[in-house]
Design an enzyme around this catalytic site. Structure first.
Site, PDB file in Angstrom:
ATOM      1  N   ASP A   1      -2.383   6.382  12.182  1.00  0.00           N
ATOM      2  CA  ASP A   1      -1.671   5.714  11.093  1.00  0.00           C
ATOM      3  C   ASP A   1      -0.351   6.446  10.859  1.00  0.00           C
ATOM      4  OD1 ASP A   1      -0.628   4.750   8.733  1.00  0.00           O
ATOM      5  OD2 ASP A   1      -2.449   5.010   7.538  1.00  0.00           O
TER       6      ASP A   1
ATOM      7  N   HIS B   1       1.389   5.136   6.392  1.00  0.00           N
ATOM      8  CA  HIS B   1       1.123   5.768   5.099  1.00  0.00           C
ATOM      9  C   HIS B   1       1.438   7.264   5.185  1.00  0.00           C
ATOM     10  CE1 HIS B   1      -1.368   2.077   5.220  1.00  0.00           C
ATOM     11  NE2 HIS B   1      -0.916   1.977   3.982  1.00  0.00           N
TER      12      HIS B   1
ATOM     13  N   SER C   1       0.811  -1.219   0.000  1.00  0.00           N
ATOM     14  CA  SER C   1       0.000   0.000   0.000  1.00  0.00           C
ATOM     15  C   SER C   1       0.846   1.271   0.000  1.00  0.00           C
ATOM     16  CB  SER C   1      -0.939   0.002   1.197  1.00  0.00           C
ATOM     17  OG  SER C   1      -0.201  -0.106   2.387  1.00  0.00           O
TER      18      SER C   1
END
Ligand SMILES: *[C@@H]1O[C@H](CO)[C@@H](O)[C@H](O)[C@H]1NC(C)=O
Ligand SMILES: *[C@@H]1O[C@H](CO)[C@@H](O)[C@H](O)[C@H]1NC(C)=O
Ligand SMILES: *[C@@H]1O[C@H](CO)[C@@H](O)[C@H](O)[C@H]1NC(C)=O
Length: 457
Positions: free
Chosen positions: A433, A436, A200
Site C-alpha cells: 500500500d 495511505h 480514506s
C-alpha cells in the site's frame, strides 16, 4: 497494490468478528470499573479489539438525524438565487463558463503562511525540508492510541524500522512557528467542532488528529470514539468540548446507485449528508485519488449532469465536481463561523518512486516522478481561486512527495481487513500500500500545519 476502493470498504467487513467477543469485553469493562484505577483502566487492548472497545464506550448510540430529504443540487437556484447569479434566469452552463473566466483571471489562492516568520508574507510553511528530530517526533506512540486502525499501524503490523516516525517538517525561514504539542492542540480544539470530509486519506488525517488530541488528554477516560457508521466517525474530548469528525465522501459529489444497480456520479450534486457539517468551526475537504481510477476500479458507471447522462474525460468531470463543491461552500458556509480548508492531493508512490522497502525520505532536491497528472493539482488550485468564501489551501503535495518512506507498504491489511500474512508480504507488487500513510507519521505533520494555519488567520 490494493486499490483504494477495496481499502475503503474494509471498515465494514471486520465488524462481524468484533461482535463475537463483545460479551468478553463487557466483562473486561466491568472489571476495569471495579478496579477504578484510571491510568490502568485497561491494558492496551489487542489491536483487533479496539474498535468494539470504542463502541462499548459509547453512550446509548445517539443516531445522527436522517439526512435531509433532498440533496443539495447545484442548479437548484429557483428558491434562493445564488448571489452571483446575474440576470435571474442565467443558465447554469453560462454560469459555469463565467466562473471559469473568473477563475482564470483571479490571483493565486493564498497559501496558509506563517505570520510569525520574519517579514510576514515571506514564510511559506509548505516550503522547506525534512529534518530528523527524534526528541520531538513521533508526537505519540501507536500503543498509546488504541483506536488507530490496522490499516495504518505499521509497527503493530510488523514494520521493523521506525525512523520514518522521527522526521519533522522544517519550513524555510518560518522561525519554528509550526511546532506543536498536544496540549496546545487541545486548547485549539476547545469548544470547537472540526470536520474532515473526503476519502480514506482524510480518514488517515482524522485518525492522526484524534491520536494527537487523545494522547495529550490529562484524563484519557474522558474521550470517546463513535463509529456511527463506516462513513461517519466522531472523536470527542469531553472535558474540552472538542469534537473531530470524519465524513466519508471520496468524490465530494454524489455517487448514486440506481435501481438497475448501476452507479451514477452526479457532477452537479453533493450528498445530502453534507448538510450535517454546516456550522462546524473548521472544515477540511479533500478529493483526488478516486478520480484517477480506471477500468474495473472506477467507481462509477456513468456521469450525470442536470439529470442527464454525459460523457467527458475524468479530468473535466473532476473539474466540474470541484466547481459544484466550491459553489456549495459559497452558498452554505458562513465565513464568520467556519474556516474552510482544502487539503491538496496526497501523492501515491508508484513506478519510479515505489514505496516498497524505502526507509528514508527523498532528498529535497531528489528526483520525483509524480504518479498523478499535474493537471489535477492545477484544477484544484483553479477551483479554489474561483471561490467567494476563501478556502485555505493546505499545500501538502510536495512535502509528502518526498516521504517515499512513510507508507504502510506491506505492513498494512488485506481485503479482509487482516494484517498481511508473511506470504502476502513477500508479494509486494500485489499487496504493498503506497497510498495511505503510517501512523504515527506523515499525516501528523499535515495536522501540525493545519493547526498552525488556524492560528495564523
Ligand atoms: C504548492 O507548493 C508547491 C511546492 O512548494 C508550489 O510550487 C506551488 O506553487 C504551491 N501552490 C500554491 C497554490 O501555493
Ligand atoms: C461546545 O462546542 C460547540 C461547538 O462544537 C459550541 O457550539 C458550544 O457553544 C460549546 N459549548 C460550550 C458550553 O461552550
Ligand atoms: C527489500 O528488503 C529486504 C530486506 O532488507 C531484501 O531482502 C529485499 O531484497 C529487498 N527487496 C527489494 C526489491 O529491494
Amino acid at each position: 497494490m490494493p486499490p483504494l476502493t477495496a481499502m475503503d470498504s474494509l471498515a465494514t467487513s471486520t465488524a462481524r468478528r468484533w461482535a463475537l467477543c463483545s460479551l468478553l469485553c463487557i466483562c473486561l469493562f466491568s472489571a476495569g470499573l471495579l478496579l477504578g484505577s484510571r491510568p490502568f483502566f485497561f491494558p492496551p487492548p489487542p489491536p483487533w479489539e479496539w474498535e468494539h472497545f470504542s463502541r462499548l464506550q459509547q453512550p446509548p448510540a445517539p443516531r445522527p438525524p436522517p439526512p435531509a430529504a433532498t440533496a443539495y443540487h447545484d442548479h437548484d437556484d429557483s428558491t434562493a438565487p445564488a448571489p452571483d447569479a446575474g440576470p435571474g434566469d442565467l443558465a447554469s452552463e453560462e454560469q459555469e463558463e463565467q466562473d471559469e473566466e473568473l477563475a482564470a483571471s483571479a490571483p493565486a489562492p493564498a497559501p496558509a503562511t506563517d505570520g510569525d516568520g520574519e517579514g510576514s508574507g515571506k514564510c511559506d510553511v509548505f516550503d522547506g525540508s525534512w529534518v530528523r528530530d527524534p526528541a520531538r517526533y513521533p508526537l505519540y506512540e501507536a500503543a498509546e492510541c488504541p483506536f488507530l486502525s490496522d490499516q495504518v499501524t505499521c509497527r503493530r503490523n510488523g514494520r521493523p524500522d521506525s525512523g520514518y516516525e522521527q522526521w519533522r517538517w522544517q519550513p524555510r525561514g518560518c522561525a519554528g512557528a509550526t511546532r506543536l504539542d498536544g496540549s496546545t492542540a487541545l486548547e485549539q480544539c476547545r469548544n470547537r467542532r472540526l470536520v474532515f470530509v473526503g476519502d480514506s486519506l482524510n480518514r488517515n488525517m482524522w485518525e492522526s488528529l484524534a491520536c494527537i488530541l487523545y494522547t495529550a488528554l490529562p484524563d484519557r477516560s474522558r474521550a470517546r470514539v463513535h463509529d456511527i457508521s463506516s462513513e461517519y466517525k466522531i472523536f470527542r474530548a469531553m472535558d474540552f468540548n472538542c469534537s473531530v469528525e470524519f465524513l466519508w465522501s471520496p468524490f465530494l459529489v454524489q455517487l448514486e446507485t440506481k435501481q438497475d444497480r448501476t452507479k451514477a456520479l452526479k457532477l452537479d450534486q453533493l450528498p445530502a449528508m453534507l448538510q450535517r457539517v454546516i456550522g462546524a468551526d473548521v472544515l477540511v475537504f479533500n478529493t483526488g485519488h478516486w478520480w484517477t481510477h480506471t477500468g474495473k476500479l472506477r467507481a462509477w458507471d456513468h456521469l450525470e449532469r442536470n439529470g442527464m447522462l454525459v460523457k467527458m474525460e475524468g479530468e473535466e468531470a473532476f473539474s466540474r465536481a470541484l466547481r459544484t463543491w466550491a459553489r456549495w461552500v459559497d452558498q452554505n458556509v458562513k465565513q464568520t463561523k467556519t474556516r474552510v480548508f482544502f487539503r491538496s492531493i496526497s501523492p501515491q508512490h508508484k513506478g519510479a518512486n515505489w514505496c516498497y522497502n524505502q526507509t528514508a525520505p527523498i532528498a529535497a532536491d531528489g528526483a520525483i516522478v509524480p504518479w498523478f497528472p499535474k493537471s489535477m493539482v492545477s484544477i484544484v488550485e483553479r477551483s479554489i481561486r474561483s471561490m467567494r468564501t476563501p478556502a485555505t489551501y493546505l499545500n501538502i503535495t510536495r512535502l509528502s512527495e518526498l516521504r517515499v518512506d512513510a507508507h504502510p507498504s506491506v505492513y498494512s491489511i488485506n481485503r479482509d481487513g487482516k494484517p498481511l500474512s508473511l506470504e502476502q508480504r513477500q508479494q509486494p507488487i500485489m499487496y504493498a500500500d503506497c497510498s495511505h500513510w503510517c501512523l504515527p507519521g506523515l499525516p501528523d505533520t499535515w495536522n501540525v500545519l493545519l493547526l498552525a494555519s488556524l492560528i495564523m488567520r
